[in-house]
Each structure stands twice: as structure tokens, then as C-alpha cells.
Motif scaffolding. Structure first.
Motif, PDB file in Angstrom:
ATOM      1  N   UNK A  72      -0.173  -4.640  -3.409  1.00 48.47           N
ATOM      2  CA  UNK A  72       0.503  -3.989  -4.530  1.00 48.47           C
ATOM      3  C   UNK A  72       1.976  -3.713  -4.371  1.00 48.47           C
ATOM      4  N   UNK A  73       2.621  -4.301  -3.375  1.00 51.26           N
ATOM      5  CA  UNK A  73       4.035  -4.021  -3.115  1.00 51.26           C
ATOM      6  C   UNK A  73       4.919  -4.321  -4.326  1.00 51.26           C
ATOM      7  N   UNK A  74       4.743  -5.483  -4.938  1.00 48.55           N
ATOM      8  CA  UNK A  74       5.582  -5.855  -6.080  1.00 48.55           C
ATOM      9  C   UNK A  74       5.259  -5.011  -7.312  1.00 48.55           C
ATOM     10  N   UNK A  75       4.006  -4.627  -7.473  1.00 47.82           N
ATOM     11  CA  UNK A  75       3.625  -3.745  -8.591  1.00 47.82           C
ATOM     12  C   UNK A  75       4.279  -2.374  -8.432  1.00 47.82           C
ATOM     13  N   UNK A  91      -7.755 -11.625  -5.466  1.00 45.98           N
ATOM     14  CA  UNK A  91      -9.153 -11.988  -5.256  1.00 45.98           C
ATOM     15  C   UNK A  91      -9.855 -11.155  -4.193  1.00 45.98           C
ATOM     16  N   UNK A  92      -9.122 -10.529  -3.307  1.00 42.96           N
ATOM     17  CA  UNK A  92      -9.708  -9.804  -2.180  1.00 42.96           C
ATOM     18  C   UNK A  92      -9.937  -8.342  -2.560  1.00 42.96           C
ATOM     19  N   UNK A  93     -11.196  -7.959  -2.719  1.00 35.45           N
ATOM     20  CA  UNK A  93     -11.509  -6.598  -3.175  1.00 35.45           C
ATOM     21  C   UNK A  93     -11.055  -5.529  -2.182  1.00 35.45           C
ATOM     22  N   UNK A  94     -11.073  -5.834  -0.895  1.00 36.65           N
ATOM     23  CA  UNK A  94     -10.594  -4.869   0.098  1.00 36.65           C
ATOM     24  C   UNK A  94      -9.111  -4.598  -0.037  1.00 36.65           C
ATOM     25  N   UNK A  95      -8.344  -5.643  -0.283  1.00 32.73           N
ATOM     26  CA  UNK A  95      -6.897  -5.491  -0.464  1.00 32.73           C
ATOM     27  C   UNK A  95      -6.612  -4.784  -1.788  1.00 32.73           C
ATOM     28  N   UNK A  96      -7.412  -5.061  -2.818  1.00 33.23           N
ATOM     29  CA  UNK A  96      -7.242  -4.375  -4.102  1.00 33.23           C
ATOM     30  C   UNK A  96      -7.485  -2.880  -3.928  1.00 33.23           C
ATOM     31  N   UNK A  97      -8.489  -2.512  -3.162  1.00 31.64           N
ATOM     32  CA  UNK A  97      -8.750  -1.090  -2.904  1.00 31.64           C
ATOM     33  C   UNK A  97      -7.559  -0.446  -2.207  1.00 31.64           C
ATOM     34  N   UNK A  98      -6.999  -1.160  -1.247  1.00 31.88           N
ATOM     35  CA  UNK A  98      -5.819  -0.662  -0.553  1.00 31.88           C
ATOM     36  C   UNK A  98      -4.648  -0.501  -1.527  1.00 31.88           C
ATOM     37  N   UNK A  99      -4.477  -1.459  -2.440  1.00 32.49           N
ATOM     38  CA  UNK A  99      -3.398  -1.384  -3.435  1.00 32.49           C
ATOM     39  C   UNK A  99      -3.595  -0.178  -4.345  1.00 32.49           C
ATOM     40  N   UNK A 100      -4.832   0.056  -4.772  1.00 38.97           N
ATOM     41  CA  UNK A 100      -5.114   1.212  -5.632  1.00 38.97           C
ATOM     42  C   UNK A 100      -4.789   2.520  -4.922  1.00 38.97           C
ATOM     43  N   UNK A 101      -5.118   2.600  -3.647  1.00 36.49           N
ATOM     44  CA  UNK A 101      -4.800   3.804  -2.875  1.00 36.49           C
ATOM     45  C   UNK A 101      -3.294   3.985  -2.746  1.00 36.49           C
ATOM     46  N   UNK A 103      -1.033   2.927  -4.822  1.00 41.88           N
ATOM     47  CA  UNK A 103      -0.457   3.240  -6.139  1.00 41.88           C
ATOM     48  C   UNK A 103      -0.739   4.670  -6.549  1.00 41.88           C
ATOM     49  N   UNK A 104      -1.834   5.242  -6.070  1.00 47.19           N
ATOM     50  CA  UNK A 104      -2.160   6.638  -6.376  1.00 47.19           C
ATOM     51  C   UNK A 104      -2.267   6.903  -7.866  1.00 47.19           C
ATOM     52  N   UNK A 105      -1.814   8.073  -8.250  1.00 47.22           N
ATOM     53  CA  UNK A 105      -1.924   8.522  -9.636  1.00 47.22           C
ATOM     54  C   UNK A 105      -0.586   8.483 -10.367  1.00 47.22           C
ATOM     55  N   UNK A 106       0.358   7.685  -9.887  1.00 47.77           N
ATOM     56  CA  UNK A 106       1.673   7.626 -10.528  1.00 47.77           C
ATOM     57  C   UNK A 106       1.620   7.116 -11.955  1.00 47.77           C
ATOM     58  N   UNK A 107       2.697   7.327 -12.674  1.00 51.60           N
ATOM     59  CA  UNK A 107       2.804   6.860 -14.067  1.00 51.60           C
ATOM     60  C   UNK A 107       3.887   5.801 -14.159  1.00 51.60           C
ATOM     61  N   UNK A 108       3.663   4.726 -14.881  1.00 50.48           N
ATOM     62  CA  UNK A 108       2.395   4.392 -15.511  1.00 50.48           C
ATOM     63  C   UNK A 108       1.364   3.968 -14.472  1.00 50.48           C
TER      64      UNK A 108
END
Length: 158
Positions: A72-75, A91-101, A103-108
Motif C-alpha cells: 500500500x505504499x503508493x496508495x 493478489x496476495x491476501x497477506x500483503x493486502x492485510x498488511x496494507x490495510x493495517x 492504512x488504518x482509519x485515515x480519510x479517505x
């Protein structure tokens, strides 16, 4: 053959073998340590400088799509620049979970979607995005024509 040239060839061959073996073990270590569901090069998970490539295209109010979003660096860079809609496909669900963490609860809120970029069409509506980042991904795909067609489809006209 010149002894210096022979030594240079031997040294290059040793470096190539070393590079292959180190890359092999580094990729597997990402999976073993829980950073990824599959072997993946650490640069795709931890490289914070990847975002510098697309920085000049980030602006307040844009809609931003990152294909092969990794951790999620570019996001995150797009959110910091004021993008209003941000989506990452990975495609990697483990990396997506890491990206979600990360990103936290920021806006947007950044939407991360688990999706294999080989499978077309992507789960996105047409004509939604001002900027599509596709950095360090195309060389890993077999369905390049389909992926590029999807980039064109999801971009806003013009």
C-alpha cells in the motif's frame, strides 16, 4: 584467453549464482516470516521509495488506482497528496492485510481488493480513475494484453 578477462568472467558468474540464490531465499523468507502468502521479493513488500515514481501525478481530488499495490505504499502517498478515491488491487491476501493495517482509519479510506491481475475483467467499473499506477507489475504477468486493456477501461476518458 587473457587471465584478467578470465578472472572477470569467473567473478561475474559467481555474482550471478549468488544473486539467484539470495533472491530465492529472500523471496521464501517473506512467506516464512508471514509477510506474504507466497514467495515474493522483499522490494515488493517494503520499498518505501516506489511512490516517488508516481508522485508528480498525485494531486488533491483525484481518483487513484494502484494495480499490484503490495503493502500500500503508493496508495498511502496518494492519500497524503489529497486523492479523494483510492483503490489498490493485489493478489496476495497477506500483503493486502498488511496494507490495510498500514492504512488504518485515515480519510479517505483506502479500499484494498484481493484480485489476481491475470483475471480480466477487474472488479471495477469503467472510467473511474484519473491515475492508474501499474509500477513494477507488467513484467510479472502473462496476460499483458488483458491487463493493459483493463487499465484503458478503468481510466477516465482523456
Amino acid at each position: 584467453m587473457n587471465p584478467g578477462r578470465l578472472l572477470l568472467r569467473w567473478g561475474c558468474a559467481v555474482l550471478l549464482v549468488q544473486d539467484r540464490h539470495l533472491e530465492y531465499w529472500a523471496c521464501r523468507a517473506m512467506r516464512w516470516r508471514g509477510f506474504s502468502d507466497r514467495p515474493i521479493h522483499p522490494k515488493h513488500v517494503f520499498d518505501e521509495k516506489r511512490a516517488s515514481f508516481c508522485q508528480k501525478h498525485l494531486a488533491p481530488g483525484i481518483s487513484f488506482l494502484d494495480l499490484g499495490s503490495g503493502a500500500g505504499t503508493d496508495c498511502l502517498a496518494a492519500r497524503d497528496a489529497g486523492a479523494m478515491r483510492i483503490v489498490g488491487l493485489e493478489q496476495d491476501s497477506g500483503v493486502v492485510q498488511q496494507a490495510r493495517e498500514r492504512a488504518g482509519q485515515g480519510e479517505p479510506v483506502i479500499e484494498f481488493i484481493v484480485h489476481d491481475l491475470e483475471r480480466c475483467p477487474y472488479p471495477l467499473d469503467s472510467g473511474l480513475f484519473d491515475v492508474v499506477n501499474f509500477s513494477n507489475v507488467l513484467e510479472h504477468l502473462d496476460n499483458r494484453q488483458g491487463a493493459l486493456g483493463e487499465v484503458k477501461r478503468v481510466m477516465k476518458p482523456g
